[in-house]
Write an enzyme that holds these catalytic residues in place. Structure first.
Site, PDB file in Angstrom:
ATOM      1  N   CYS A  44      70.036  71.712  79.573  1.00 45.76           N
ATOM      2  CA  CYS A  44      70.582  72.822  78.770  1.00 45.76           C
ATOM      3  C   CYS A  44      71.066  72.299  77.425  1.00 45.76           C
ATOM      4  O   CYS A  44      71.474  71.147  77.292  1.00 45.76           O
ATOM      5  CB  CYS A  44      71.748  73.458  79.532  1.00 45.76           C
ATOM      6  SG  CYS A  44      72.561  74.812  78.664  1.00 45.76           S
TER       7      CYS A  44
ATOM      8  N   SER B 166      73.741  72.931  75.864  1.00 45.23           N
ATOM      9  CA  SER B 166      75.178  72.623  75.801  1.00 45.23           C
ATOM     10  C   SER B 166      75.440  71.130  75.979  1.00 45.23           C
ATOM     11  O   SER B 166      76.355  70.582  75.363  1.00 45.23           O
ATOM     12  CB  SER B 166      75.948  73.396  76.864  1.00 45.23           C
ATOM     13  OG  SER B 166      75.839  74.760  76.612  1.00 45.23           O
TER      14      SER B 166
ATOM     15  N   HIS C 100      75.638  70.229  83.673  1.00 44.10           N
ATOM     16  CA  HIS C 100      76.552  71.274  84.166  1.00 44.10           C
ATOM     17  C   HIS C 100      75.761  72.398  84.842  1.00 44.10           C
ATOM     18  O   HIS C 100      76.339  73.383  85.259  1.00 44.10           O
ATOM     19  CB  HIS C 100      77.356  71.838  82.989  1.00 44.10           C
ATOM     20  CG  HIS C 100      76.452  72.476  81.979  1.00 44.10           C
ATOM     21  ND1 HIS C 100      75.700  71.730  81.094  1.00 44.10           N
ATOM     22  CD2 HIS C 100      76.133  73.765  81.763  1.00 44.10           C
ATOM     23  CE1 HIS C 100      74.962  72.539  80.361  1.00 44.10           C
ATOM     24  NE2 HIS C 100      75.191  73.785  80.758  1.00 44.10           N
TER      25      HIS C 100
HETATM   26  N1  COD Z   1      67.204  81.796  64.430  1.00 42.27           N
HETATM   27  C1  COD Z   1      66.746  82.173  65.645  1.00 42.27           C
HETATM   28  N2  COD Z   1      66.606  81.288  66.682  1.00 42.27           N
HETATM   29  C2  COD Z   1      66.907  80.008  66.452  1.00 42.27           C
HETATM   30  C3  COD Z   1      67.372  79.552  65.195  1.00 42.27           C
HETATM   31  C4  COD Z   1      67.514  80.510  64.158  1.00 42.27           C
HETATM   32  N3  COD Z   1      67.966  80.172  62.954  1.00 42.27           N
HETATM   33  N4  COD Z   1      67.579  78.220  65.285  1.00 42.27           N
HETATM   34  C5  COD Z   1      67.239  77.854  66.532  1.00 42.27           C
HETATM   35  N5  COD Z   1      66.827  78.927  67.255  1.00 42.27           N
HETATM   36  C6  COD Z   1      66.352  78.991  68.630  1.00 42.27           C
HETATM   37  C7  COD Z   1      65.626  77.739  69.098  1.00 42.27           C
HETATM   38  O1  COD Z   1      64.306  77.679  68.598  1.00 42.27           O
HETATM   39  C8  COD Z   1      65.661  77.914  70.595  1.00 42.27           C
HETATM   40  O2  COD Z   1      64.560  78.623  71.093  1.00 42.27           O
HETATM   41  C9  COD Z   1      66.932  78.743  70.826  1.00 42.27           C
HETATM   42  O3  COD Z   1      67.421  79.092  69.543  1.00 42.27           O
HETATM   43  C10 COD Z   1      67.995  77.957  71.604  1.00 42.27           C
HETATM   44  O4  COD Z   1      67.478  77.725  72.862  1.00 42.27           O
HETATM   45  P1  COD Z   1      67.633  76.358  73.689  1.00 42.27           P
HETATM   46  O5  COD Z   1      66.730  76.456  74.883  1.00 42.27           O
HETATM   47  O6  COD Z   1      67.474  75.224  72.792  1.00 42.27           O
HETATM   48  O7  COD Z   1      69.150  76.413  74.136  1.00 42.27           O
HETATM   49  P2  COD Z   1      69.783  76.997  75.482  1.00 42.27           P
HETATM   50  O8  COD Z   1      69.236  78.359  75.696  1.00 42.27           O
HETATM   51  O9  COD Z   1      69.669  75.968  76.541  1.00 42.27           O
HETATM   52  O10 COD Z   1      71.343  77.067  75.132  1.00 42.27           O
HETATM   53  C11 COD Z   1      71.787  77.936  74.185  1.00 42.27           C
HETATM   54  C12 COD Z   1      73.328  78.108  74.241  1.00 42.27           C
HETATM   55  C13 COD Z   1      73.651  78.963  73.076  1.00 42.27           C
HETATM   56  C14 COD Z   1      73.795  78.783  75.485  1.00 42.27           C
HETATM   57  C15 COD Z   1      74.042  76.747  74.192  1.00 42.27           C
HETATM   58  O11 COD Z   1      73.546  75.990  73.194  1.00 42.27           O
HETATM   59  C16 COD Z   1      75.539  76.925  73.919  1.00 42.27           C
HETATM   60  O12 COD Z   1      76.003  77.066  72.832  1.00 42.27           O
HETATM   61  N6  COD Z   1      76.293  76.891  74.957  1.00 42.27           N
HETATM   62  C17 COD Z   1      77.687  77.032  74.915  1.00 42.27           C
HETATM   63  C18 COD Z   1      78.040  78.401  75.382  1.00 42.27           C
HETATM   64  C19 COD Z   1      78.198  78.516  76.838  1.00 42.27           C
HETATM   65  O13 COD Z   1      78.609  79.508  77.384  1.00 42.27           O
HETATM   66  N7  COD Z   1      77.849  77.521  77.500  1.00 42.27           N
HETATM   67  C20 COD Z   1      77.869  77.538  78.862  1.00 42.27           C
HETATM   68  C21 COD Z   1      76.979  76.423  79.295  1.00 42.27           C
HETATM   69  S1  COD Z   1      75.435  76.686  78.562  1.00 42.27           S
HETATM   70 ZN    ZN Z   2      74.272  75.395  80.087  1.00 39.82          ZN
END
Ligand code: COD
Ligand code: ZN
Length: 364
Positions: free
Chosen positions: A38, A40, A59
């Protein structure tokens, strides 16, 4: 036992032998069967979020109970469990008012188990378990409330995803936004968590679900989970494109699922009058987002934070299990790559490039 250790930010995790002490009162010793990759965790690796090092990240996990400490009644050796990275005390005002994801004692003891001590060490060097879970390891000792009992035979990789991305994403749609049937939704960031926001929105009957991302491959993948429209944010104005797709109004609900000032502002400016902006991503600790108070008031927009899907893990994770078993949410297709613990640094490189879906560590 073997674990992946974060010693320093922006350095690879180090696979090393770690000593794990037996569970104390109210704790459970778990053999990790699956751990999700993930974003995070990556925030901690990059120093965008802070954790006391050395630390064992991970996690989003599931495993099998090996042993239980004194007084544990809800699980026994041999049971399969989902791990919750917000184990809760059950007694603080938040737990008592149904907001276990905000448990005070969990926050106050972050970096250790509930009694303020750790079971993980190398010699006399103690190691922090992320979210009291630290599942980038062969085993972990976690609080009893961090173990959610699984039905027999439930696949552990799918269970691990319920431990974070599924509950965080589906929960944001279901428990935080409480999306109304027929409404319009835009999801900024359609990675592991964002895809689950999309699934949740579809389940709740949203009529239009707009996936917004900077990678075309991720947008195509999002269509499999219920996105009805896609917006490529790598070129052009994503706010204007979302408005165009919603008759110039903006969406009823917008979700920020990446964690940056830019995506927070884009989500804010894409919501219609009276709409809700749900912030799921945690931006880097130094980030701010300048929201103009005039539009907030005049357009009666609501901006809400959403942590862990605003879910009560002990109640809502079993709901996710049922939604999966009845075919209402798809977790199988989310899992696109499997790794061994030894390949963890590669797994995070893949997450940071353009790989679609979720990687899961399944060999320890
Ligand atoms: N505009 C649109 N999309 C974007 C941009 C942008 N400018 N920049 C990046 N992205 C996209 C990426 O291409 C990607 O597809 C996506 O955003 C993020 O996806 P992942 O797979 O990299 O990340 P996830 O889904 O594993 O995690 C995202 C979270 C936001 C949940 C994580 O990063 C986070 O902040 N977690 C803390 C919040 C929380 O509750 N955490 C609990 C544990 S996760
Ligand atoms: Zn997570």
């Amino acid at each position: 036992m073997k674990a992946a250790i974060l010693y320093e930010t922006n350095q690879p995790l180090v696979i090393e032998e770690v000593e794990l002490d037996p569970p104390k009162k109210g704790e459970v010793h778990v053999k990790i069967g699956a751990a999700g990759v993930c974003r995070s965790d990556l925030h901690f690796m990059h120093g965008d979020a802070i954790i006391q090092t050395p630390a064992i990240l991970g996690h989003e996990g599931a495993g099998t109970v090996l042993d239980v400490g004194e007084g544990v009644t809800s699980v026994k050796p041999g049971d399969d469990v989902i791990l919750s990275f917000v184990p809760n005390c059950g007694r603080c005002p938040y737990c008592l008012s149904g907001r276990a994801n905000l448990c005070d004692l969990h926050g106050a003891t972050s970096g250790t188990l509930f009694d303020g001590t750790n079971r993980l060490h190398i010699g006399d060097q103690y190691i922090t378990p992320m979210g009291k879970v630290g599942c980038f390891a062969q085993e972990s000792v976690v609080p009893e409330s961090g173990c959610i009992l699984l039905p027999k035979g439930f696949p552990l990789p799918q269970a691990a995803l319920i431990g974070c991305s599924v509950t965080t994403g589906v929960g944001a749609a279901m428990y935080n936004a409480e999306i109304k049937p027929g409404s319009t939704v835009a999801v900024f960031g359609v990675g592991g968590v964002g895809l689950n926001v999309i699934q949740g929105a579809r389940l709740l009957g949203a009529s239009k679900i707009i996936a917004v991302d900077i990678h075309q491959s991720k947008l195509e993948f999002a269509s499999k989970f219920g996105a009805t429209n896609t917006v490529d944010a790598s070129s052009g104005d994503s706010v204007a494109k979302v408005k165009e797709l919603t008759d110039g109004l903006g969406a009823d609900y917008t979700f920020e699922v990446f964690g940056s000032s830019e995506t927070v502002l884009n989500a804010y400016h894409s919501v219609k009058k009276g709409g809700q902006v749900i912030i799921v991503g945690i931006a880097p600790i130094t980030a701010t987002a300048a929201i103009d108070p005039v539009s907030l008031v005049r357009f009666e927009r609501t901006v809400k934070g959403c942590y862990y899907g605003s879910a009560v893990p002990s109640i809502d994770m079993p709901t996710m299990v049922t939604l999966y078993k009845t075919g209402q949410i798809d977790i199988d297709s989310l899992i696109t790559r499997e790794y061994s613990l030894d390949e963890i640094n590669q797994a995070y490189k893949d997450l940071d490039t353009t790989e679609i879906g979720r990687g899961v560590i399944t060999k320890f």
